[in-house]
Each structure stands twice: as structure tokens, then as C-alpha cells.
Design a protein around this motif. Structure first.
Motif, PDB file in Angstrom:
ATOM      1  N   ASP A  65       0.845  -1.175   0.000  1.00 38.64           N
ATOM      2  CA  ASP A  65       0.000   0.000   0.000  1.00 38.64           C
ATOM      3  C   ASP A  65       0.887   1.234   0.000  1.00 38.64           C
ATOM      4  N   PRO A  67       2.631   4.413   1.119  1.00 40.82           N
ATOM      5  CA  PRO A  67       2.884   4.845   2.497  1.00 40.82           C
ATOM      6  C   PRO A  67       2.022   6.062   2.847  1.00 40.82           C
ATOM      7  N   ASN A  68       1.333   5.985   3.978  1.00 43.17           N
ATOM      8  CA  ASN A  68       0.553   7.137   4.425  1.00 43.17           C
ATOM      9  C   ASN A  68       1.009   7.599   5.804  1.00 43.17           C
ATOM     10  N   TYR A  72       4.946   1.289   7.289  1.00 43.81           N
ATOM     11  CA  TYR A  72       4.121   0.526   6.352  1.00 43.81           C
ATOM     12  C   TYR A  72       4.878  -0.729   5.946  1.00 43.81           C
ATOM     13  N   TYR A  73       4.185  -1.617   5.216  1.00 45.36           N
ATOM     14  CA  TYR A  73       4.782  -2.877   4.787  1.00 45.36           C
ATOM     15  C   TYR A  73       4.869  -2.970   3.270  1.00 45.36           C
ATOM     16  N   CYS A 180       2.692  -2.253  12.366  1.00 44.68           N
ATOM     17  CA  CYS A 180       2.617  -0.793  12.293  1.00 44.68           C
ATOM     18  C   CYS A 180       1.406  -0.214  13.032  1.00 44.68           C
TER      19      CYS A 180
END
Length: 181
Positions: A65, A67-68, A72-73, A180
Motif C-alpha cells: 500500500d 505509504p501514508n 508501512y509494509y 505498524c
């Protein structure tokens, strides 16, 4: 054969050997189900690399996904499955392995091993703590003796008997129970 033809033949052989050598190195660098997990990475992917560096080292695209936030992964686009990398502050900080019995640590520890097997592979270096979510489960945390590795761990999660998943990486991220979250 004149000297010019000999030289061209020699150069062709050198280029062919060089190409073979580069291909062999690239093939060996690819992340696979036979890659070994160690305290600060897996195969050629090391904790501290950027995602771009890790993808190049792994020989595969790393997807996830967008990064927000600062955590993240990402995971290999194809193989190996059930492997992911935690990214914090733009760098790989830990490796998570779930449901993959082929990937092992350097000493051979893997998902499906008993708690006793893990303790015997790492005598005097396993700290046992209760699992946060699995009633009979534990976290078996490998604590390195070498001072240069003091900020890294390997964590084996168990159901009280068998290893169900494992992770390796740097402190404090490797000890985050909920990733996370």
C-alpha cells in the motif's frame, strides 16, 4: 588466424565469461524460499536499506500500500510468499515471515519448530515472554551476544508448542507486537 582475429576471439570469450559471471551473481542475489533469515535481514536484503535498494538486492519488485505514515509494509511481488518488510522512516526495519516453512534462520530455525528446538539452537540466548494474544503462546526472543548486534533481535512467536511466525530486525520495531498498528 591473424593477430586481429585472435584478439577479437579473445575479447568475445572475455565478454561471454563476464556476462555469465554477472548473470550468476544476479541469479544468486534473488530473494527465494531458500534465502536465510538473520538478525538484520534476509538473503541480500539488509535492515537499513531503502525500499529501492532492497528491491534491487532482492531481485524483485517490492509492492504494498502507498505509504501514508512513517510505518508501512512491502512484500515481494511474486516469491517468496508470506514474507514482508516493515518500512519505517523510509528504510527497511524488520522482516516478517508467516506460514512459510521453507525459509530458515542461519542456524536452521523455522516455522513449525518446537520451543525446545529453538532454545537448543540458541542456548542461553532466548528470552521467553507471554504472547499478547495467544493464551498459551510465547515470544522466544533471540538476544545476540555480539555487541555489534545489540540493537537487533529475532522473535519467534509460538502457540505454546510450535513456532507459528517469526521476525527479525532492529529495535524497537522488531518487538512491535501489532506491526505498524
Amino acid at each position: 588466424m591473424n593477430s586481429k582475429t585472435k584478439l577479437l576471439t579473445f575479447i568475445t570469450v572475455i565478454l561471454a565469461v563476464s556476462s555469465l559471471t554477472v548473470s550468476t551473481v544476479v541469479a544468486k542475489a534473488k530473494l527465494t524460499n531458500q534465502s536465510k533469515l538473520f538478525i538484520n535481514g534476509i538473503g541480500t536484503v539488509k535492515v537499513g536499506m531503502t525500499v529501492t535498494q532492497a528491491a534491487k538486492a532482492a531481485g524483485t519488485k517490492l509492492v504494498g500500500d502507498p505509504p501514508n505514515n512513517n510505518c508501512y509494509y512491502v512484500k515481494p511481488q511474486n516469491e517468496p510468499k508470506n514474507l514482508s518488510f516493515m518500512v519505517t522512516q523510509g528504510r527497511i526495519s524488520r522482516v516478517d515471515i508467516r506460514q512459510n516453512t521453507q525459509i530458515t534462520t542461519l542456524k536452521g530455525a523455522k516455522i513449525g519448530d518446537t520451543e525446545a528446538q529453538i532454545k537448543s539452537l540458541y542456548p542461553g540466548q532466548i528470552e521467553v515472554t507471554p504472547h499478547k494474544y495467544v493464551q498459551e503462546g510465547h515470544y522466544l526472543t533471540f538476544i545476540p551476544k555480539d555487541r555489534t548486534d545489540r540493537n537487533y533481535r529475532v522473535v519467534f512467536e509460538t502457540d505454546g508448542k510450535l513456532v507459528t511466525q517469526l521476525r527479525a530486525g532492529k529495535l524497537p520495531e522488531v518487538e512491535y507486537v501489532e506491526g505498524c498498528s
